[in-house]
Design a protein around this motif. Structure first.
Motif, PDB file in Angstrom:
ATOM      1  N   SER A 156      34.453  24.492  35.874  1.00 52.83           N
ATOM      2  CA  SER A 156      35.591  24.236  35.285  1.00 52.83           C
ATOM      3  C   SER A 156      35.662  24.837  34.012  1.00 52.83           C
ATOM      4  O   SER A 156      36.512  24.272  33.199  1.00 52.83           O
ATOM      5  N   HIS A 157      34.950  25.889  33.711  1.00 61.79           N
ATOM      6  CA  HIS A 157      35.334  26.557  32.350  1.00 61.79           C
ATOM      7  C   HIS A 157      36.768  27.139  32.313  1.00 61.79           C
ATOM      8  O   HIS A 157      37.251  27.915  33.023  1.00 61.79           O
ATOM      9  N   PRO A 158      37.516  26.605  31.176  1.00 61.42           N
ATOM     10  CA  PRO A 158      38.977  27.389  31.035  1.00 61.42           C
ATOM     11  C   PRO A 158      39.176  28.831  30.704  1.00 61.42           C
ATOM     12  O   PRO A 158      40.313  29.586  31.121  1.00 61.42           O
ATOM     13  N   ASP A 159      38.110  29.409  30.180  1.00 57.86           N
ATOM     14  CA  ASP A 159      38.055  30.835  29.887  1.00 57.86           C
ATOM     15  C   ASP A 159      37.304  31.867  30.761  1.00 57.86           C
ATOM     16  O   ASP A 159      37.148  32.951  30.520  1.00 57.86           O
ATOM     17  N   LEU A 160      37.100  31.182  32.030  1.00 57.22           N
ATOM     18  CA  LEU A 160      36.400  32.081  33.169  1.00 57.22           C
ATOM     19  C   LEU A 160      37.229  31.870  34.421  1.00 57.22           C
ATOM     20  O   LEU A 160      37.683  30.855  35.054  1.00 57.22           O
ATOM     21  N   VAL A 161      37.580  33.161  34.841  1.00 54.11           N
ATOM     22  CA  VAL A 161      38.350  33.092  36.271  1.00 54.11           C
ATOM     23  C   VAL A 161      37.735  34.074  36.958  1.00 54.11           C
ATOM     24  O   VAL A 161      37.243  35.269  36.842  1.00 54.11           O
ATOM     25  N   THR A 162      37.603  33.748  38.471  1.00 54.38           N
ATOM     26  CA  THR A 162      36.969  34.433  39.438  1.00 54.38           C
ATOM     27  C   THR A 162      38.144  34.428  40.449  1.00 54.38           C
ATOM     28  O   THR A 162      38.641  33.650  40.941  1.00 54.38           O
ATOM     29  N   LEU A 163      38.195  35.998  40.672  1.00 57.38           N
ATOM     30  CA  LEU A 163      39.314  36.345  41.857  1.00 57.38           C
ATOM     31  C   LEU A 163      38.535  36.940  42.919  1.00 57.38           C
ATOM     32  O   LEU A 163      37.769  37.962  42.921  1.00 57.38           O
ATOM     33  N   SER A 164      39.027  36.322  44.286  1.00 56.18           N
ATOM     34  CA  SER A 164      38.480  36.769  45.472  1.00 56.18           C
ATOM     35  C   SER A 164      39.381  36.738  46.531  1.00 56.18           C
ATOM     36  O   SER A 164      40.583  36.777  46.263  1.00 56.18           O
ATOM     37  N   PHE A 165      39.048  36.695  47.761  1.00 57.36           N
ATOM     38  CA  PHE A 165      40.076  36.560  48.757  1.00 57.36           C
ATOM     39  C   PHE A 165      40.733  35.558  49.064  1.00 57.36           C
ATOM     40  O   PHE A 165      40.034  34.424  48.720  1.00 57.36           O
ATOM     41  N   GLY A 166      42.045  35.408  48.781  1.00 53.15           N
ATOM     42  CA  GLY A 166      42.978  34.494  48.991  1.00 53.15           C
ATOM     43  C   GLY A 166      43.297  33.960  50.283  1.00 53.15           C
ATOM     44  O   GLY A 166      42.740  34.525  50.940  1.00 53.15           O
ATOM     45  N   LEU A 167      44.309  32.835  50.377  1.00 57.97           N
ATOM     46  CA  LEU A 167      44.758  32.751  51.867  1.00 57.97           C
ATOM     47  C   LEU A 167      45.964  33.032  51.867  1.00 57.97           C
ATOM     48  O   LEU A 167      46.882  33.162  50.968  1.00 57.97           O
ATOM     49  N   ARG A 168      46.420  33.403  53.013  1.00 58.03           N
ATOM     50  CA  ARG A 168      47.768  33.788  53.658  1.00 58.03           C
ATOM     51  C   ARG A 168      48.651  32.607  53.552  1.00 58.03           C
ATOM     52  O   ARG A 168      48.098  31.283  53.486  1.00 58.03           O
ATOM     53  N   LYS A 169      49.922  32.528  53.819  1.00 58.02           N
ATOM     54  CA  LYS A 169      50.734  31.320  53.962  1.00 58.02           C
ATOM     55  C   LYS A 169      50.311  30.394  55.043  1.00 58.02           C
ATOM     56  O   LYS A 169      50.440  29.292  55.184  1.00 58.02           O
ATOM     57  N   ASP A 170      49.724  30.819  56.087  1.00 57.56           N
ATOM     58  CA  ASP A 170      49.172  30.177  57.301  1.00 57.56           C
ATOM     59  C   ASP A 170      47.941  29.556  57.401  1.00 57.56           C
ATOM     60  O   ASP A 170      47.364  28.890  58.286  1.00 57.56           O
ATOM     61  N   GLY A 171      47.422  29.823  56.122  1.00 60.11           N
ATOM     62  CA  GLY A 171      45.991  29.292  55.827  1.00 60.11           C
ATOM     63  C   GLY A 171      44.772  30.046  56.040  1.00 60.11           C
ATOM     64  O   GLY A 171      43.671  29.679  55.882  1.00 60.11           O
ATOM     65  N   VAL A 172      45.001  31.178  56.858  1.00 59.05           N
ATOM     66  CA  VAL A 172      43.906  32.362  57.121  1.00 59.05           C
ATOM     67  C   VAL A 172      43.702  33.004  55.735  1.00 59.05           C
ATOM     68  O   VAL A 172      44.400  33.251  54.977  1.00 59.05           O
ATOM     69  N   GLN A 173      42.418  33.210  55.820  1.00 65.46           N
ATOM     70  CA  GLN A 173      41.888  33.945  54.658  1.00 65.46           C
ATOM     71  C   GLN A 173      42.095  35.536  54.631  1.00 65.46           C
ATOM     72  O   GLN A 173      41.819  35.948  55.843  1.00 65.46           O
ATOM     73  N   ARG A 174      42.828  36.069  53.548  1.00 66.77           N
ATOM     74  CA  ARG A 174      42.874  37.258  53.625  1.00 66.77           C
ATOM     75  C   ARG A 174      41.971  38.176  53.758  1.00 66.77           C
ATOM     76  O   ARG A 174      40.465  38.010  53.328  1.00 66.77           O
ATOM     77  N   SER A 175      41.977  39.295  54.057  1.00 65.89           N
ATOM     78  CA  SER A 175      40.969  40.345  54.241  1.00 65.89           C
ATOM     79  C   SER A 175      40.571  41.688  53.140  1.00 65.89           C
ATOM     80  O   SER A 175      40.080  42.482  52.984  1.00 65.89           O
ATOM     81  N   GLU A 176      41.868  41.161  52.169  1.00 66.68           N
ATOM     82  CA  GLU A 176      42.048  42.330  50.878  1.00 66.68           C
ATOM     83  C   GLU A 176      42.510  41.427  49.736  1.00 66.68           C
ATOM     84  O   GLU A 176      43.158  40.322  50.021  1.00 66.68           O
ATOM     85  N   ILE A 177      42.389  41.990  48.586  1.00 71.05           N
ATOM     86  CA  ILE A 177      43.002  41.296  47.553  1.00 71.05           C
ATOM     87  C   ILE A 177      44.427  41.770  47.157  1.00 71.05           C
ATOM     88  O   ILE A 177      44.137  43.018  47.160  1.00 71.05           O
TER      89      ILE A 177
END
Length: 311
Positions: free
Chosen positions: A72-93
């Motif tokens: 929960s550090h406010p100055d740390l952001v980790t970006l990876s695969f997000g979710l599509r609108k249907d809740g399925v994980q994306r295969s790209e950023i």
């Protein structure tokens, strides 16, 4: 210190840059999977955000270290695969993720120190996302560190790679890798290291999950098919059910051994009927198939075509 032996030179260079106040605003941390890139980045990031570091080492008990441990550090952001609108994980950023990240990094640090953003895997950004990241790389905010993690950095556009300081982990010397594996208690370290093509981290992981047995199975399967025993479809089913990409890795290794045996006029272990030129083409086909398994094509058809060519 959790830095692995083959990572020490990179660690020393980064800490020297930090002491001079000359850290780059963007790092591309890359190298083969299994060399500990992600653990290295976590350790470096924690030391960068720590309020009481010692030679770059995080103290582990300050407010920043505790917040990092809690995620929960406010100055740390980790970006990876997000979710599509249907809740399925994306295969790209995708581009929207990068735009949100850029907006976040444009704000001031909440703790008054560094802001750190980690994109992992950076080589999964699509073209629009990579283009959107360029503006952030070209106009970095003060005390903002962007870390791109990539197993396959060549998939990143040159415009991205050229704007990052490259931290690339190479395979250590065989003697050093074997010594480390022995210290880790790995059984049959030489065989495990050979299976992992000299990658000690991968060798340790594979030695504990049955990969060495799979390696022998692949060689037996190829030898049987070369001798006209069994059917490719049966082999395809078994390979698909259990680590198909890894089995293709071992198939490529076995083919390389076959080619070397032919070149030295010794007994070829797989007794393939193909000549050296055909074996080299099949070796290339194995690697293309392993890459194609990442895509939408049917794995059973890809493997069936490959093994039918071998037989």
């Amino acid at each position: 210190m959790s830095v692995l032996p083959w990572q020490l030179p990179h660690w020393a260079r980064l800490q020297a840059s930090r002491q001079r106040g000359a850290l780059a605003h963007a790092l591309l941390v890359c190298g083969a999977a299994g060399l500990g890139k992600r653990a290295f980045v976590r350790h470096f990031m924690q030391g960068l955000l720590c309020s009481e570091p010692v030679d770059g080492e995080p103290c582990g008990h300050c407010r920043s270290c505790l917040l990092i441990a809690a995620g929960s550090h406010p100055d740390l952001v980790t970006l990876s695969f997000g979710l599509r609108k249907d809740g399925v994980q994306r295969s790209e950023i995708v581009v929207d993720q990068i735009r949100e990240l850029s907006a976040r990094l444009a704000m001031n640090s909440q703790f008054g120190g560094w802001q750190v953003a980690i994109i992992d895997p950076a080589d999964a950004m699509n073209a629009a996302a990579a283009n959107a990241l360029l503006k952030t790389l070209e106009e970095p905010a003060a005390q903002t560190m962007l870390i791109l993690l990539a197993d396959a950095p060549w998939r990143l556009p040159q415009t991205i790679r050229s704007r990052c300081q490259r931290v690339e982990f190479q395979l250590p010397a065989e003697a050093d890798a074997l010594a480390w594996l022995q210290d880790q208690g790995v059984r049959h370290p030489a065989e495990a290291l050979a299976a992992a093509a000299g990658n000690p981290g991968l060798a340790r992981a594979w030695a504990g999950e049955g990969a060495l047995e799979r390696r022998q199975e692949v060689r037996k399967d190829l030898a049987a098919l070369a001798a006209g025993r069994g059917q490719p479809i049966e082999v395809v089913k078994r390979w698909l059910d259990n680590e198909p990409a890894q089995r293709l890795w071992f198939a490529a290794q076995a083919t390389a051994d076959e080619i070397r045996a032919r070149s030295s006029v010794s007994a070829a272990p797989l007794a393939s009927a193909m000549d050296v030129e055909a074996l080299a083409h099949w070796y290339d086909a194995v690697n293309r198939t392993r890459e194609a398994l990442r895509g939408p094509l049917r794995g059973d058809l890809l493997l069936l075509e490959l093994l039918a060519q071998w037989r």
